[in-house]
Design an enzyme around this catalytic site. Structure first.
Site, short mmCIF file in Angstrom:
data_model
loop_
_atom_site.label_atom_id
_atom_site.label_comp_id
_atom_site.label_asym_id
_atom_site.label_seq_id
_atom_site.Cartn_x
_atom_site.Cartn_y
_atom_site.Cartn_z
N GLU A 58 9.33 27.68 4.04
CA GLU A 58 10.62 28.37 4.24
C GLU A 58 10.73 28.93 5.65
O GLU A 58 9.73 29.05 6.36
CB GLU A 58 10.76 29.49 3.20
N LYS A 60 10.95 31.38 8.81
CA LYS A 60 10.49 32.73 9.14
C LYS A 60 11.63 33.41 9.88
O LYS A 60 11.91 33.11 11.04
CB LYS A 60 9.23 32.68 10.01
N ASP A 62 13.94 35.94 11.81
CA ASP A 62 13.60 36.82 12.92
C ASP A 62 14.45 38.08 12.88
O ASP A 62 15.43 38.23 13.60
CB ASP A 62 13.84 36.05 14.23
N TYR A 163 18.03 38.62 3.55
CA TYR A 163 17.48 37.45 2.87
C TYR A 163 16.20 37.89 2.16
O TYR A 163 15.26 38.34 2.82
CB TYR A 163 17.14 36.34 3.87
N LYS A 255 4.17 29.40 13.85
CA LYS A 255 5.10 29.96 14.83
C LYS A 255 5.76 28.85 15.65
O LYS A 255 5.13 27.85 15.98
CB LYS A 255 4.35 30.89 15.79
N CYS A 349 38.40 32.52 46.47
CA CYS A 349 37.87 31.38 45.72
C CYS A 349 36.72 30.76 46.49
O CYS A 349 36.89 30.39 47.66
CB CYS A 349 38.97 30.35 45.48
N CYS A 352 38.02 26.87 47.57
CA CYS A 352 39.08 26.58 48.54
C CYS A 352 39.41 27.79 49.41
O CYS A 352 40.17 27.67 50.36
CB CYS A 352 40.33 26.07 47.83
N CYS A 365 40.85 30.55 40.36
CA CYS A 365 41.46 30.37 41.67
C CYS A 365 42.96 30.31 41.43
O CYS A 365 43.42 29.64 40.49
CB CYS A 365 40.97 29.06 42.28
N CYS A 371 43.15 23.67 43.35
CA CYS A 371 42.03 24.20 44.14
C CYS A 371 41.11 23.05 44.52
O CYS A 371 40.68 22.93 45.66
CB CYS A 371 41.27 25.23 43.33
S1 IVH Z 1 6.23 36.78 3.65
C1 IVH Z 1 3.13 38.94 1.79
N1 IVH Z 1 8.26 35.26 4.28
O1 IVH Z 1 7.36 37.93 9.05
C2 IVH Z 1 3.77 38.14 2.83
N2 IVH Z 1 7.68 37.02 5.74
O2 IVH Z 1 4.91 38.15 10.59
C3 IVH Z 1 4.53 38.92 3.78
N3 IVH Z 1 9.14 37.21 7.67
O3 IVH Z 1 6.67 41.24 8.19
C4 IVH Z 1 5.68 38.31 4.38
N4 IVH Z 1 10.46 35.53 7.17
O4 IVH Z 1 9.10 40.54 8.32
C5 IVH Z 1 7.50 36.30 4.63
N5 IVH Z 1 10.04 33.86 4.70
C6 IVH Z 1 9.29 34.89 5.04
C7 IVH Z 1 9.53 35.62 6.20
C8 IVH Z 1 8.69 36.68 6.52
C9 IVH Z 1 10.22 36.50 8.04
C10 IVH Z 1 8.57 38.30 8.48
C11 IVH Z 1 8.30 39.55 7.72
C12 IVH Z 1 6.88 39.88 7.98
C13 IVH Z 1 6.59 39.10 9.21
C14 IVH Z 1 5.14 38.78 9.35
#
Ligand code: IVH
Length: 637
Positions: A58, A60, A62, A163, A255, A349, A352, A365, A371
């Site tokens: 899934e 991650k 931000d 989410y 990452k 400008c 020109c 311009c 121009c």
């Molecule tokens: S699971 C027990 N799932 O990433 C597992 N974390 O670097 C804990 N985060 O503090 C987190 N998307 O803020 C999980 N799909 C996801 C996530 C996620 C973002 C963040 C979360 C966590 C940080 C860790």
């Protein structure tokens, strides 16, 4: 305790100070490549003593991790992650968080865990709102999220999105993907609603494929992600793998490269577009973002620069995702040294020289589309191009405004009557201008090519291209590969030139119809090819030394690499540097601007500085302008 939530979304109340978490909010270990991930999988399976049953992959997200506590299905308290053991009560912010319902579909006691973030749309909206309220814009969505969750008593409302990716207190035996489905059924938002939705994967190969899919979707997702999370899906695998003090052993973050980087704003350039829009562009200290070196980034408009209070020398956040054009987001105000300088806005400008219309957000311009015509006519008429005396900016503006000239080809169809009808155009100036245009008609290819203002080609490159191809028709027929054979044109520049020439096709047709730039000379390309063929027949090495084009005709400078420096005197006094270079080439030499080991002759006039010193060090012969004029006397203009 009274509710702190304006609309009562949170039924409980806020407390001051940190609130202990029911179960620690953990972090994730990171891996940075497919190999590292594969090693991590091997390690996990070794510890388990078996293969992982299934995986869940899934995005991650931000943003900021939060815990949302529900009692009997009602939202009771919202906490930040804090140090993982205790967090801050941010219940006051719950109302503004979409995807976090006030009441779940069932009266359960549960703590939802997940990420709160600003989607790209919410981020844009937030910054517009902040601008309206005189607040500095958020540097990027994550800091915007943190600021918004903590803020109280703001006179405007910034919406965020939640989410869910976990929960405490639900059926312990649910696998991760089943848990996410359960959370969605309870009414919480999950990433299942996005193209990067969690996917259950049977094998590490499937996992890798899904990671690549999510990474490829990154630029088109409605929010920022900084990686992909891989989790062992089954509750039994999770239990058996266990949890370290910082992170679970059954999950890892793969990452992705950062999309934001901090670098220095070196300068701001102002470029005029086709419609006359004057757009600022940031010149940056080069920075690598996701494998690409970024040196330029868009800045939106002057108002935006003012709003962000950007200054030259600032450390700035630069954002680049996928194919998106990099943009400067905000300065790091607390990193200022006091050396930063304000950004100068154009007063005229930059193309020109006419007035700037600052009435709208995007400056323009005042000539709009014209121009371009004015600027291209002024440039084309310049001394090193068509050299049309009497055709300066004022005249060019007049001709364009009268509708007589839309491009440089139109100059050659101007009639005496048309010119006489213009203000301040008497008989003499009309005749002089027509005569000057008449002379310009027979300028050599290098000058005509230069007059086109093709991006990436100036005077030197125009001379080389003209010498290499010999005719405009041959230049037009060249593909990028052929063009790249010209000294100094790389593959990238060759592509730009081909594209520019394609754009200029109608103008080139018009010029050809006027017999401008149609003179043909012996192309170096053919001379070189013929020489090579002759060499090959003679059984010699057909590959030319440094691959540079050789001059077509013999002359006193044949085989010489000549640099001209300082101011010219005597018979050369009137020649511009470009005309000097043309002279060198007419006499069979190769002109260049820098002294190097390959230079064979320096022409040094008065006030010659470092080039003369360098030539002396290298033992390169040096001539005065008079000595040089003697040598090339037969080729003087
Ligand atoms: S699971 C027990 N799932 O990433 C597992 N974390 O670097 C804990 N985060 O503090 C987190 N998307 O803020 C999980 N799909 C996801 C996530 C996620 C973002 C963040 C979360 C966590 C940080 C860790």
């Amino acid at each position: 305790m009274l509710s702190d939530s304006p609309s009562g979304k949170v039924a409980g109340g806020a407390v001051t100070g940190d609130v202990p978490h029911s179960v620690p909010m953990l972090s994730l270990d990171n891996v940075f490549s497919a190999e590292e991930l594969s090693k991590w999988v091997t390690g996990l399976e070794r510890n388990l003593g078996r293969e992982v049953t299934a995986w869940c992959v899934e995005p991650k997200l931000d943003g900021m991790a939060v815990a949302a506590r529900y009692r009997a299905g009602r939202l009771h308290q919202l906490l930040t992650r804090g140090d993982g053991l205790a967090g801050e009560d941010i219940s006051h912010a719950a109302d503004a968080v979409l995807g976090l319902p006030a009441a779940l579909a069932e009266p359960v006691d549960v703590e939802l865990r997940g990420e709160v973030l600003l989607t790209h749309e919410q981020f844009g909206h937030a910054n517009r709102l902040r601008a309206e309220h005189g607040a500095t814009p958020f540097a990027h969505p994550r800091s915007g999220t943190a600021g918004t969750l903590r803020a109280k008593d703001r006179p405007y409302r910034v919406e965020l999105t939640f989410y869910a990716y976990g929960a405490v207190g639900l059926d312990e035996d649910l696998g991760h993907s089943a848990l996410l489905e359960r959370l969605a059924a309870l009414g919480a938002n999950t990433a299942a609603t996005t193209p990067a939705h969690p996917r259950r994967c049977a094998t590490p190969e499937d996992v890798q494929r899904r990671i690549e899919e999510i990474a490829a979707l990154r630029a088109s997702l409605p929010f920022g992600i900084d990686g992909v999370v891989v989790k062992a899906d089954s509750a039994a695998d999770q239990r058996d793998a266990g949890t370290g003090s910082r992170a679970p052993r059954w999950a890892v973050a793969r990452k992705l490269a950062a999309e934001h980087k901090v670098t220095r704003l070196l300068d701001v350039e102002w470029n005029v577009g086709r419609t006359g829009i004057i757009a600022p562009r940031a010149v940056l200290e080069p920075v690598e973002i996701d494998g690409v070196i970024v040196t330029y980034a868009t800045l939106h408009n002057p108002a935006d620069i003012t709003r962000r209070d950007l200054r030259i020398g600032d450390q700035v956040f630069v954002y680049r995702a996928g194919d998106v054009i990099p943009r400067v987001e905000a300065p790091l105000v607390d990193q200022r040294t006091g050396e930063e300088r304000p950004i100068a806005f154009p007063e005229a400008c930059p193309r020109c020289g006419d007035a700037v219309d600052t009435g709208e957000q995007r400056w323009r311009c005042t000539r709009g589309r014209d121009c371009q015509a004015v600027a291209s006519v002024v440039y084309a008429a310049g001394r090193d191009q068509l050299d049309i005396e009497g055709l300066g900016r004022t005249r060019a503006v007049q001709l364009v405004e009268a509708g007589l000239v839309t491009d440089i080809a139109d100059l050659f169809t101007l009639t005496r009557d048309q010119l006489l009808a213009l203000e301040r155009m008497g008989d003499t100036s009309t005749d002089n201008l027509l005569a000057a245009i008449g002379t310009a008609r027979s300028r050599p290819l290098a000058r005509v090519f230069c007059a086109l203002g093709v991006r990436g080609t100036g005077r030197t490159m125009s001379r080389r291209i003209a010498a290499h191809f010999g005719s405009m028709a041959a230049v037009r027929a060249a593909d990028a590969e052929t063009l790249a054979a010209v000294d100094g044109i790389g593959a990238e520049k060759a592509r730009v030139i081909v594209a520019e020439l394609a754009d200029l096709a109608p103008l080139l047709d018009k010029l050809a119809a006027q017999d401008v730039g149609t003179a043909v000379t012996e192309p170096l390309a053919r001379a070189a090819a013929a020489d090579a063929a002759a060499d090959a027949v003679a059984g010699e090495n057909a590959v030319g030394g440094d691959g540079e084009a050789r001059p077509a005709g013999a002359g006193p400078l044949t085989g010489q690499a000549v640099v001209v420096t300082g101011s010219m005197t005597g018979p050369l006094a009137a020649l511009s540097r470009n005309e000097m270079n043309e002279l060198v080439e007419r006499a069979g030499g190769k002109a260049s601007s820098a002294v190097s080991g390959r230079t064979t002759l320096l022409v040094a006039g008065e006030k010659a500085g470092s080039k003369r010193a360098k030539a002396e060090t290298l033992g390169i012969p040096i001539l005065t302008p008079d000595e040089f004029a003697d040598r090339v006397a037969a080729y003087l203009p």
